[in-house]
Each structure stands twice: as C-alpha cells, then as structure tokens.
Design a protein around this motif. Structure first.
Motif, PDB file in Angstrom:
ATOM      1  N   GLY A  29       0.747  -1.112  -0.006  1.00  0.00           N
ATOM      2  CA  GLY A  29       0.037   0.104  -0.018  1.00  0.00           C
ATOM      3  C   GLY A  29       0.682   1.432  -0.007  1.00  0.00           C
ATOM      4  O   GLY A  29       0.645   2.319  -0.672  1.00  0.00           O
ATOM      5  N   ARG A  56       4.055  -7.623   4.762  1.00  0.00           N
ATOM      6  CA  ARG A  56       3.357  -8.843   4.618  1.00  0.00           C
ATOM      7  C   ARG A  56       3.687  -9.664   3.354  1.00  0.00           C
ATOM      8  O   ARG A  56       3.303 -10.772   3.142  1.00  0.00           O
ATOM      9  CB  ARG A  56       2.084  -9.040   5.179  1.00  0.00           C
ATOM     10  CG  ARG A  56       1.660  -8.714   6.570  1.00  0.00           C
ATOM     11  CD  ARG A  56       0.305  -8.488   6.918  1.00  0.00           C
ATOM     12  NE  ARG A  56      -0.150  -6.942   6.711  1.00  0.00           N
ATOM     13  CZ  ARG A  56      -1.286  -6.503   6.828  1.00  0.00           C
ATOM     14  NH1 ARG A  56      -2.195  -7.484   7.268  1.00  0.00           N
ATOM     15  NH2 ARG A  56      -1.411  -5.088   6.785  1.00  0.00           N
ATOM     16  N   GLY A  70       5.053 -14.810   3.439  1.00  0.00           N
ATOM     17  CA  GLY A  70       3.590 -14.281   3.819  1.00  0.00           C
ATOM     18  C   GLY A  70       2.729 -14.504   2.660  1.00  0.00           C
ATOM     19  O   GLY A  70       2.323 -15.686   2.469  1.00  0.00           O
ATOM     20  N   ALA A 177       0.445   3.609   5.987  1.00  0.00           N
ATOM     21  CA  ALA A 177       0.234   2.454   5.416  1.00  0.00           C
ATOM     22  C   ALA A 177       0.528   1.317   6.263  1.00  0.00           C
ATOM     23  O   ALA A 177       1.471   0.632   6.020  1.00  0.00           O
ATOM     24  CB  ALA A 177       1.001   2.715   4.117  1.00  0.00           C
ATOM     25  N   TRP A 298       6.188  -5.395  13.870  1.00  0.00           N
ATOM     26  CA  TRP A 298       5.953  -4.475  12.691  1.00  0.00           C
ATOM     27  C   TRP A 298       4.763  -4.540  11.945  1.00  0.00           C
ATOM     28  O   TRP A 298       4.542  -4.088  10.765  1.00  0.00           O
ATOM     29  CB  TRP A 298       7.124  -3.976  11.984  1.00  0.00           C
ATOM     30  CG  TRP A 298       8.371  -3.413  12.943  1.00  0.00           C
ATOM     31  CD1 TRP A 298       9.476  -3.784  13.057  1.00  0.00           C
ATOM     32  CD2 TRP A 298       7.861  -2.069  13.803  1.00  0.00           C
ATOM     33  NE1 TRP A 298       9.889  -2.988  13.952  1.00  0.00           N
ATOM     34  CE2 TRP A 298       9.386  -1.845  14.370  1.00  0.00           C
ATOM     35  CE3 TRP A 298       7.106  -1.293  13.876  1.00  0.00           C
ATOM     36  CZ2 TRP A 298       9.481  -1.077  15.265  1.00  0.00           C
ATOM     37  CZ3 TRP A 298       7.209  -0.097  14.880  1.00  0.00           C
ATOM     38  CH2 TRP A 298       8.580  -0.243  15.625  1.00  0.00           C
ATOM     39  N   ALA A 330      -3.670   3.988   4.205  1.00  0.00           N
ATOM     40  CA  ALA A 330      -3.486   3.108   3.133  1.00  0.00           C
ATOM     41  C   ALA A 330      -3.121   1.510   3.469  1.00  0.00           C
ATOM     42  O   ALA A 330      -2.248   1.038   2.316  1.00  0.00           O
ATOM     43  CB  ALA A 330      -2.425   3.730   2.419  1.00  0.00           C
ATOM     44  N   HIS A 341      -6.406  -8.445   1.138  1.00  0.00           N
ATOM     45  CA  HIS A 341      -5.603  -8.829  -0.215  1.00  0.00           C
ATOM     46  C   HIS A 341      -4.501  -7.854  -0.435  1.00  0.00           C
ATOM     47  O   HIS A 341      -4.616  -6.730  -0.003  1.00  0.00           O
ATOM     48  CB  HIS A 341      -6.328  -9.385  -1.293  1.00  0.00           C
ATOM     49  CG  HIS A 341      -6.991 -10.317  -1.372  1.00  0.00           C
ATOM     50  ND1 HIS A 341      -8.126 -10.914  -2.119  1.00  0.00           N
ATOM     51  CD2 HIS A 341      -7.391 -11.255   0.119  1.00  0.00           C
ATOM     52  CE1 HIS A 341      -8.651 -12.049  -1.706  1.00  0.00           C
ATOM     53  NE2 HIS A 341      -8.428 -12.138  -0.357  1.00  0.00           N
ATOM     54  N   ILE A 342      -3.443  -8.303  -1.155  1.00  0.00           N
ATOM     55  CA  ILE A 342      -2.541  -7.257  -1.796  1.00  0.00           C
ATOM     56  C   ILE A 342      -3.271  -6.087  -2.505  1.00  0.00           C
ATOM     57  O   ILE A 342      -2.820  -5.104  -2.552  1.00  0.00           O
ATOM     58  CB  ILE A 342      -1.543  -8.149  -2.640  1.00  0.00           C
ATOM     59  CG1 ILE A 342      -0.858  -9.296  -2.082  1.00  0.00           C
ATOM     60  CG2 ILE A 342      -0.484  -7.194  -3.075  1.00  0.00           C
ATOM     61  CD1 ILE A 342      -0.106 -10.535  -2.775  1.00  0.00           C
TER      62      ILE A 342
HETATM   63  C1  LIG Z   1       0.764 -15.478   5.977  1.00  0.00           C
HETATM   64  C2  LIG Z   1      -0.026 -14.456   5.339  1.00  0.00           C
HETATM   65  C3  LIG Z   1      -0.661 -14.941   3.936  1.00  0.00           C
HETATM   66  C4  LIG Z   1      -1.164 -14.085   3.135  1.00  0.00           C
HETATM   67  N1  LIG Z   1      -1.542 -14.420   1.958  1.00  0.00           N
HETATM   68  C5  LIG Z   1      -2.050 -13.666   1.006  1.00  0.00           C
HETATM   69  C6  LIG Z   1      -2.512 -14.083  -0.151  1.00  0.00           C
HETATM   70  O1  LIG Z   1      -2.121 -15.310  -0.814  1.00  0.00           O
HETATM   71  N2  LIG Z   1      -2.973 -13.273  -1.163  1.00  0.00           N
HETATM   72  C7  LIG Z   1      -3.048 -11.981  -0.868  1.00  0.00           C
HETATM   73  O2  LIG Z   1      -3.541 -11.215  -1.519  1.00  0.00           O
HETATM   74  N3  LIG Z   1      -2.913 -11.319   0.547  1.00  0.00           N
HETATM   75  C8  LIG Z   1      -2.423 -12.186   1.354  1.00  0.00           C
HETATM   76  N4  LIG Z   1      -1.852 -11.991   2.638  1.00  0.00           N
HETATM   77  C9  LIG Z   1      -2.069 -10.588   2.973  1.00  0.00           C
HETATM   78  C10 LIG Z   1      -1.136  -9.540   2.077  1.00  0.00           C
HETATM   79  O3  LIG Z   1       0.218  -9.628   2.723  1.00  0.00           O
HETATM   80  C11 LIG Z   1      -1.405  -8.102   2.930  1.00  0.00           C
HETATM   81  O4  LIG Z   1      -2.812  -7.720   2.456  1.00  0.00           O
HETATM   82  C12 LIG Z   1      -0.648  -7.031   2.091  1.00  0.00           C
HETATM   83  O5  LIG Z   1       0.617  -7.457   2.187  1.00  0.00           O
HETATM   84  C13 LIG Z   1      -0.652  -5.921   2.964  1.00  0.00           C
HETATM   85  O6  LIG Z   1      -0.093  -4.677   2.544  1.00  0.00           O
HETATM   86  P1  LIG Z   1       0.034  -3.334   3.554  1.00  0.00           P
HETATM   87  O7  LIG Z   1       0.989  -2.499   2.565  1.00  0.00           O
HETATM   88  O8  LIG Z   1      -1.449  -3.169   3.669  1.00  0.00           O
HETATM   89  O9  LIG Z   1       0.482  -3.568   4.721  1.00  0.00           O
HETATM   90  P2  LIG Z   1       1.738  -4.244   5.239  1.00  0.00           P
HETATM   91  O10 LIG Z   1       2.466  -5.309   4.002  1.00  0.00           O
HETATM   92  O11 LIG Z   1       1.589  -4.832   6.568  1.00  0.00           O
HETATM   93  O12 LIG Z   1       2.999  -3.270   5.284  1.00  0.00           O
HETATM   94  C14 LIG Z   1       3.182  -2.219   6.197  1.00  0.00           C
HETATM   95  C15 LIG Z   1       4.601  -1.694   6.501  1.00  0.00           C
HETATM   96  O13 LIG Z   1       4.626  -0.668   7.444  1.00  0.00           O
HETATM   97  C16 LIG Z   1       5.740  -0.868   8.185  1.00  0.00           C
HETATM   98  N5  LIG Z   1       5.639  -0.363   9.440  1.00  0.00           N
HETATM   99  C17 LIG Z   1       4.746  -0.674  10.696  1.00  0.00           C
HETATM  100  N6  LIG Z   1       5.058   0.204  11.764  1.00  0.00           N
HETATM  101  C18 LIG Z   1       5.573   1.205  11.282  1.00  0.00           C
HETATM  102  C19 LIG Z   1       6.030   2.239  11.918  1.00  0.00           C
HETATM  103  N7  LIG Z   1       5.611   2.725  12.974  1.00  0.00           N
HETATM  104  N8  LIG Z   1       6.843   3.077  11.079  1.00  0.00           N
HETATM  105  C20 LIG Z   1       7.381   3.025   9.931  1.00  0.00           C
HETATM  106  N9  LIG Z   1       7.329   1.413   9.493  1.00  0.00           N
HETATM  107  C21 LIG Z   1       5.991   0.771   9.943  1.00  0.00           C
HETATM  108  C22 LIG Z   1       5.946  -2.352   8.171  1.00  0.00           C
HETATM  109  O14 LIG Z   1       7.193  -3.088   8.608  1.00  0.00           O
HETATM  110  C23 LIG Z   1       5.355  -2.747   6.797  1.00  0.00           C
HETATM  111  O15 LIG Z   1       6.734  -2.913   5.981  1.00  0.00           O
HETATM  112  C24 LIG Z   1      -1.618 -12.569   3.386  1.00  0.00           C
HETATM  113  C25 LIG Z   1      -0.801 -12.070   4.507  1.00  0.00           C
HETATM  114  C26 LIG Z   1      -0.168 -13.133   5.404  1.00  0.00           C
HETATM  115  C27 LIG Z   1       0.806 -12.746   6.684  1.00  0.00           C
END
Ligand SMILES: Cc1cc2nc3c(=O)[nH]c(=O)nc-3n(C[C@H](O)[C@H](O)[C@H](O)COP(=O)(O)OP(=O)(O)OC[C@H]3O[C@@H](n4cnc5c(N)ncnc54)[C@H](O)[C@@H]3O)c2cc1C
Length: 371
Positions: A29, A56, A70, A177, A298, A330, A341-342
């Motif tokens: 995101g 993730r 992930g 995000a 995190w 986000a 989902h992603i």
């Molecule tokens: C085991 C598992 C299986 C999954 N399988 C699927 C799948 O098959 N298909 C699918 O579509 N989705 C799947 N998902 C879900 C998918 O991974 C997530 O929807 C997506 O990666 C989320 O992205 P995001 O950017 O919203 O959050 P995140 O990926 O959580 O990114 C948030 C970021 O913020 C950083 N952060 C946190 N706190 C702070 C802070 N205070 N300061 C600075 N940085 C910070 C973190 O380190 C991280 O890099 C799965 C998730 C898991 C855990």
C-alpha cells in the motif's frame, strides 16, 4: 530536589527536510502510494521500520525461485495487481490445482475426488516480495529509509511533521500505510485522532496477523506423481490448511500450511502431519521454515488475537483524511475493495495518493478522468 521528568512531546525535535508527502510503511500500500505520488511530480519520503520493504510480502529464495512466507496468491478477479504484474514485468505462474485434495480428520487421511480447496490463482515465481522490490525500484534513490520506525505524527493546519529516531520530517500530507491497530498502538498522534477513528483503528483486526505459515521444501513434487494436488484440510493439526506452493513446473517443490499462532510447530510435528496426509515421502523435507506473524512487532500489536470484527474493513471513516485533512490511511484493512488482499493494499494506496494529488492540485482528478 529531583529533576523534573521531561515531557517527550516537549522535546525539541530537529526537523530534517521538507517534502510534499511522508508515507509510513513500505508495504504494498505504502509503495504504490509513493509511486503514484512521485509519478505525479510530488516529493515523497517513505519511512519503514524494518530493514526491508514488503511488510506482509516476505519471500526467501530457494534454487533462484521464491518461497513465500507471507502472501502467496493473486486472483484473476483483481484488476490492479494483474495490471501491475504486467507493467512491472513480474514473473508469474499458475497455482498448481490439478489432482485430488486430502481430508485429514484421523491419522489415515482420506483422498477426496477432485480438489475443492483451490481456485485458479496466480503466483509470483520469484516470490511475492518481487512486487514490492519492483515498486521500490521505481522511486528515486533515497526515497525509502529503512530502520526508521515512526513514533509520532503531529498535524497542524498548514503542515504535518513525522518523527522517527529523534528526528523529524515536515510535510504537507502523511499516509499511514500500516495496519490501523498497529498504528494507534505504536504512533502518538498530535492532536489525538478523533475518538471514532481511534476506536475504529484499535478494533480493526490485522489480516493474517495472528497466523503462522509453514513451508516444507522437497527434492521433488512427489505428490503430483500420485495424482494429488498437494492441498489438504486438517482437523487434527497442527496445520489446518495445506497447499502446493511449488515454483514453475514444480521447482522448487514446496508444500505450505497455515496454523494458528498457538500451534506447537516443532519440525517433527510438521513432518509427522505431512507424512500422515501425503505419505512417507512427505516426512522427509530438505527444509522446514516456520514464520509466525504474531511475533512480528511491525505487523501485529500485542493483543491482536482478540480483534475479530472484520466488519471494520474498508470502513467509511478510513476513506477520508483526518486531522485537517492531512492524514490518510493506506493499509489493506482500510480498503473497501479486496480488503485483506494485496489488491486491497494497492487500492488503498491509490485512494490515498489520488486524494492527496486532488487536494494539492484540484485539476488532477479532472485530468485523470479525461486521460
Ligand atoms: C501468512 C500470510 C498470507 C497471506 N496470503 C495472502 C495471499 O495469498 N494473497 C493476498 O492477496 N494477500 C495475502 N496476505 C495479505 C497480504 O500480505 C496483505 O494484504 C498485504 O501485504 C498488506 O500490505 P499493506 O501495505 O497494507 O501492509 P503491510 O504489508 O503490513 O505493510 C506495512 C509496512 O509498514 C511498516 N511499519 C509498521 N509500523 C511502522 C512504523 N511505526 N513506522 C514505519 N513503518 C512501519 C511495516 O514494517 C510494513 O513494511 C497474506 C498475509 C499473510 C501474513
């Protein structure tokens, strides 16, 4: 007389630079938002608490191919991710679904007729985090700062400042995000978030944040030779759901399972279960990897296992910025489209970027509509 304890909010913070937008979190995101803002000519800085991007999306490499710890799949019904993998030239292959699935409710597991457990989906051949490294590569050098956990966001009428590691960055807008429950656990907001938003964030479950993923790597995908899909449902555990996660043409050969974070996941428990379901070959993987997302500070705040109200996903309060219209959400949990989902993370990142671009340059939305 004792020295008065300094109030951390009164500590002078050196404000480092000025950019249009600071993005907290370099997951899917945050990075999509950063790319779209940068492409629109805005200056951005991404602050990431970990020493890697992807959040993730986390993959390890085996035989030059990715093994996902992930997220694993994307689906044909998801337009943003399908367009992005094309645009970024990300190597993909189809999920292996051919063959029979297994049902494990007693040590002699049953073979089902066909595979009701998998649907057609896409896989990232070099690992799901190829998507986020490719997005990060689109950004100007130095845009993403690693090992930079944000601990305070202050928002005024005319600007905001984002603080991490004793320094700060002044900006016009901030994109959070990060899973909302983690954001309100780890970041102090000044002024405080509106009560309705703060309680919504605190109540929003972290998608998959309390799951453990187990990957077992084999010399070859022997189950396919026996006409098995590699998928199974288990009522005995420790893994509850198992799927084939092999690379293109079955190499590397991998089975993966989901288990609750409370499961006892010794290597023996894993291999015994796999052998019960798929036969003796499954009891001898070359490697077993266990990734417990509950222990990832995190991703998952303490107590997240008690958050169960998924109705909060994509809530209308996440769709509008707060704190003088300068703080935007986000993470995937905030998206009404494909939340969890992603795809949901990408949609949330795009919504935040579009809102900011339209606020800073109202002609932007009109231009994009006519593009
Ligand atoms: C085991 C598992 C299986 C999954 N399988 C699927 C799948 O098959 N298909 C699918 O579509 N989705 C799947 N998902 C879900 C998918 O991974 C997530 O929807 C997506 O990666 C989320 O992205 P995001 O950017 O919203 O959050 P995140 O990926 O959580 O990114 C948030 C970021 O913020 C950083 N952060 C946190 N706190 C702070 C802070 N205070 N300061 C600075 N940085 C910070 C973190 O380190 C991280 O890099 C799965 C998730 C898991 C855990």
């Amino acid at each position: 007389m004792t020295e008065p304890t300094p109030n951390p909010h009164e500590v002078e913070v050196e404000v480092e630079v000025e950019v249009d937008v600071v993005i907290v979190g370099a997951g899917a995101g945050g990075l999509l938002a950063a790319c779209e803002l940068a492409a629109g000519g805005l200056s951005v800085r991404v602050l990431e608490s970990r020493s890697r991007s992807g959040g993730r999306l986390l993959s390890t490499t085996h035989d030059h191919m990715g093994v996902d710890l992930g997220a694993t799949w994307f689906w044909p019904s998801e337009p943003m991710i399908n367009q992005l993998v094309q645009k970024l030239d990300i190597a993909t292959h189809s999920q292996h679904i051919a063959g029979d699935a297994m049902y494990h409710d007693r040590p002699e597991s049953q073979r089902l007729d066909g595979n009701p457990l998998d649907v057609p989906s896409g896989r990232f051949s070099k690992g799901a985090d190829h998507l986020t490294t490719a997005l990060a590569d689109l950004l100007p050098t130095g845009t993403v700062s690693f090992d930079s956990p944000v601990d305070e966001i202050s928002v005024g009428e005319t600007s905001a400042s984002v603080r991490f590691g004793g320094t700060g960055i002044r900006c016009s807008h901030v994109v959070v995000a990060v899973p909302p429950a983690l954001a309100v656990d780890a970041i102090a907001f000044t002024p405080p978030l509106p009560d309705s938003v703060a309680s919504l964030c605190a109540a929003t479950p972290v998608w998959m944040g309390t799951t453990t993923k187990v990957a077992a790597i084999y010399p070859r995908a022997f189950w396919r030779d026996n006409g098995l899909s590699g998928s199974a449902i288990s009522h005995l555990g420790p893994m509850r759901e198992i799927h084939d996660m092999s690379g293109p043409h079955g190499s590397p050969a991998v089975l993966f399972g989901f288990a609750p974070h409370t499961a006892e996941l010794t290597e023996t428990a894993v291999t015994d279960q796999l052998a019960e379901i798929f036969g003796p070959d499954a009891g001898a993987p070359t490697k077993v990897i266990v990734q417990n997302w509950q222990q990832e500070r995190w991703t998952t705040p303490a107590g997240a296992e008690h958050l169960t109200d998924y109705q909060t996903y994509g809530h209308r309060l996440f769709q509008s910025p707060v704190l003088h219209g300068r703080l935007h959400w986000a993470s995937t949990e905030t998206s009404p489209h494909a939340p969890g989902h992603i795809e949901g993370a990408l949609a949330a990142g795009r919504r935040a970027a579009t809102t900011i671009r339209t606020t800073l340059d109202p002609s932007h939305e009109q231009r994009d509509t006519h593009a």
